[in-house]
Design an enzyme around this catalytic site. Structure first.
Site, short mmCIF file in Angstrom:
data_model
loop_
_atom_site.label_atom_id
_atom_site.label_comp_id
_atom_site.label_asym_id
_atom_site.label_seq_id
_atom_site.Cartn_x
_atom_site.Cartn_y
_atom_site.Cartn_z
N ARG A 1 81.72 18.89 -11.95
CA ARG A 1 81.70 18.72 -10.48
C ARG A 1 81.20 19.95 -9.73
O ARG A 1 81.49 20.15 -8.56
CB ARG A 1 83.07 18.31 -9.94
CG ARG A 1 83.56 16.99 -10.51
CD ARG A 1 84.71 16.43 -9.70
NE ARG A 1 85.10 15.15 -10.26
CZ ARG A 1 85.92 15.01 -11.29
NH1 ARG A 1 86.46 16.08 -11.85
NH2 ARG A 1 86.23 13.83 -11.76
N LYS B 1 67.79 22.70 -2.40
CA LYS B 1 67.33 21.40 -2.90
C LYS B 1 67.17 21.49 -4.41
O LYS B 1 66.40 22.32 -4.91
CB LYS B 1 65.98 21.03 -2.28
CG LYS B 1 66.08 20.45 -0.89
CD LYS B 1 64.72 19.91 -0.46
CE LYS B 1 64.79 19.32 0.92
NZ LYS B 1 63.45 18.90 1.40
N GLU C 1 52.03 27.91 -0.10
CA GLU C 1 53.31 27.75 0.62
C GLU C 1 53.54 28.92 1.58
O GLU C 1 54.14 28.75 2.64
CB GLU C 1 54.49 27.64 -0.37
CG GLU C 1 54.48 26.40 -1.25
CD GLU C 1 54.91 25.10 -0.56
OE1 GLU C 1 55.25 25.13 0.64
OE2 GLU C 1 54.88 24.05 -1.22
N LYS D 1 62.55 30.43 6.10
CA LYS D 1 63.16 29.25 5.49
C LYS D 1 64.67 29.24 5.73
O LYS D 1 65.26 28.21 6.02
CB LYS D 1 62.85 29.17 3.99
CG LYS D 1 63.48 27.95 3.34
CD LYS D 1 62.81 27.43 2.12
CE LYS D 1 63.49 26.13 1.66
NZ LYS D 1 62.93 25.58 0.45
N GLU E 1 68.33 18.18 5.94
CA GLU E 1 67.07 17.59 6.43
C GLU E 1 67.28 16.34 7.29
O GLU E 1 66.74 15.26 7.04
CB GLU E 1 66.13 17.27 5.26
CG GLU E 1 64.69 17.17 5.73
CD GLU E 1 63.66 17.19 4.60
OE1 GLU E 1 63.83 17.97 3.65
OE2 GLU E 1 62.69 16.43 4.71
N ARG F 1 64.40 20.51 9.32
CA ARG F 1 63.96 20.95 7.98
C ARG F 1 62.65 20.27 7.54
O ARG F 1 61.90 20.81 6.73
CB ARG F 1 65.07 20.71 6.94
CG ARG F 1 64.74 21.34 5.60
CD ARG F 1 65.92 21.43 4.66
NE ARG F 1 65.50 21.97 3.38
CZ ARG F 1 66.29 22.48 2.46
NH1 ARG F 1 67.60 22.53 2.67
NH2 ARG F 1 65.80 22.96 1.33
N ASN G 1 57.78 20.63 5.39
CA ASN G 1 56.85 19.75 4.67
C ASN G 1 55.48 19.71 5.33
O ASN G 1 54.72 18.76 5.13
CB ASN G 1 57.44 18.33 4.60
CG ASN G 1 58.68 18.31 3.74
OD1 ASN G 1 58.71 18.93 2.68
ND2 ASN G 1 59.72 17.65 4.20
N HIS H 1 52.55 18.40 3.50
CA HIS H 1 53.07 17.76 2.29
C HIS H 1 52.91 16.24 2.30
O HIS H 1 52.97 15.62 1.24
CB HIS H 1 54.55 18.11 2.09
CG HIS H 1 54.77 19.51 1.61
ND1 HIS H 1 54.29 20.62 2.26
CD2 HIS H 1 55.45 20.00 0.52
CE1 HIS H 1 54.65 21.71 1.62
NE2 HIS H 1 55.35 21.37 0.56
N HIS I 1 51.76 14.97 -1.17
CA HIS I 1 52.52 14.12 -2.10
C HIS I 1 51.67 12.94 -2.57
O HIS I 1 51.71 12.55 -3.74
CB HIS I 1 53.81 13.64 -1.45
CG HIS I 1 54.83 14.73 -1.32
ND1 HIS I 1 55.76 14.78 -0.31
CD2 HIS I 1 55.03 15.84 -2.06
CE1 HIS I 1 56.51 15.87 -0.44
NE2 HIS I 1 56.09 16.53 -1.50
N HIS J 1 51.21 21.71 -7.25
CA HIS J 1 51.82 21.34 -5.97
C HIS J 1 51.16 22.14 -4.83
O HIS J 1 50.77 21.57 -3.80
CB HIS J 1 53.32 21.62 -6.03
CG HIS J 1 54.03 21.35 -4.74
ND1 HIS J 1 54.13 20.09 -4.19
CD2 HIS J 1 54.66 22.19 -3.88
CE1 HIS J 1 54.79 20.17 -3.05
NE2 HIS J 1 55.13 21.42 -2.84
#
Ligand code: NAD
Ligand code: GLY
Length: 361
Positions: free
Chosen positions: A118, A140, A182, A231, A241, A245, A249, A252, A256, A269
């Site tokens: 956990r 993330k 980035e 960030k 998000e 947030r 992206n 992105h 993607h 990426h």
């Protein structure tokens, strides 16, 4: 040594430090022991990174799991291997998992730490530029599913992040540029991050191009510090998000789809993101959201850093649009675009005409 403190929802008890500088790995456990009470550590790394930096983390309380190198291993099977190893070595609730590597290792080891018993302590030691400016910060963590990237994951913040910039020396040019993509992203969104400090990253990058491209360590330390502060400011305001947030992206939405349509095999990426940023600037200009002057300046910056700005094939437009609509960040088939609106500032827009979106593809 640069230190950035990440606070989540302004709560001091969930804050953690990011140490940025040279030779940090030599003293990794001195830092780690200040922020984690773990008695035993499982270091997750890969076959490329272990021979380069594994030695620096060896000690009598540490076990290693070395997994093959590649995004294709960021899946439930290898997540299970981490959990198997943690159980085999009897890692306990108070112990820790350390990620030594790029975003693939960081995302997967972090997810393992979040579900093992956990949740146990998680320590990020990012070794790519992309991981140092982005993936190691903000919590993330995830693995991929065959039907989608990062589809199984959680938000789980590390106890600390150790960014040793000496590790960037062994990164190949392609991976270094991937990280730079980035970095430039932050220059395009800086004003919308609502950060207490104002850096003018756009100018910094314009003025320090040669130092950055030559990997001058002082310049990189400062650059990583700026990106982490930006960030951190965003994550502090919107960890899960729900809104702000999403600006991280930038570029992105196209990226993607580009990655997906090429089966994650053609572009890294960061390369997909740089193509995506060019497409978004084209779209913003077509919609008269930005001035020609800002468009030209932005394209110059992307070009100056030698980033890839064009796909090397013509995708099927309908398929491309369908993939953009299936992205997990889409609400009710409306595609959210983080659009540039003025220098360093962005806004989220979702009412953009399909033909306009596909115009530049
Ligand atoms: P990566 O982890 O695959 O690393 C790129 C390559 O560089 C690999 O071959 C790796 O072995 C090698 N490498 C790593 N460090 C090295 C070093 N110091 N010297 C030599 N080689 C080295 O890729 P990445 O770009 O770091 O991360 C991409 C991943 O990050 C993707 O899975 C993406 O989904 C994820 N990501 C996550 C977030 C987040 O917020 N969690 C953000 C962005 C990207
Ligand atoms: N890299 C995007 C995010 O952390 O939200």
């Amino acid at each position: 040594m640069e230190i950035v403190n990440v606070k989540i929802n302004a709560a001091a008890e969930t804050s953690y430090p990011i140490f940025i500088g040279e030779d940090i790995l030599e003293n990794a456990y001195l830092y780690i022991k200040k922020y984690s009470k773990a008695k035993k550590y499982l270091v997750v790394t890969n076959t490329t990174i272990f021979p380069l930096y594994g030695e620096k983390l060896k000690n009598e309380n540490t076990e290693f799991l070395i997994i093959p190198d590649g995004e294709i291993y960021k899946n439930v099977e290898f997540l299970n291997k981490i959990l198997d190893k943690a159980l085999e070595i009897k890692l306990e609730r108070k112990d820790a998992i350390i990620a030594l590597g790029g975003g693939v290792i960081g995302d997967m080891a972090g997810f393992a730490a979040s579900v093992y018993q956990r949740g146990i302590d998680f320590i990020q030691i990012p070794t790519t530029l992309l991981a140092q400016v982005d993936s190691s910060v903000g919590g993330k963590v995830a693995v991929n599913h065959k039907l989608g990237k990062n589809m199984i994951g959680s938000f789980y913040q590390p106890k600390l992040v150790l960014s040793d910039t000496n590790t960037l020396a062994t990164l190949d040019e392609r991976q270094f540029k991937t990280g730079l993509s980035e970095v430039l992203k932050y220059a395009f969104i800086e004003k919308s991050c609502n950060c207490d400090s104002s850096y003018n990253l756009f100018n910094f990058l314009s003025e320090n191009k040669y130092k950055v491209l030559n990997r001058d360590l002082k310049t990189l330390n400062l650059l990583i510090n700026i990106c982490c502060n930006l960030k951190s400011s965003v994550v502090n305001q919107d960890e899960k998000e729900k809104g702000l947030r999403a600006i991280l992206n930038f570029g992105h939405t196209y990226a993607h789809a580009i990655e997906n349509i090429t089966d994650y095999k053609v572009y890294t990426h960061g390369e997909a993101v740089s193509i995506g940023m060019k497409l978004i600037f084209d779209l913003a200009r077509s919609l008269n959201l930005i001035t020609d002057d800002y468009y030209e300046k932005s394209l110059k910056l992307l070009n100056d850093y030698g980033l890839i700005l064009k796909m090397n094939f013509n995708p099927d437009k309908e398929n491309f649009y369908r993939i953009m609509q299936s992205d997990k960040k889409v609400n009710n088939t409306l595609i959210n675009f983080v659009m540039p609106v003025s220098e360093g500032a962005v806004e989220i827009k979702s009412d953009i005409d399909k033909n306009m979106i596909l115009q530049g593809i």
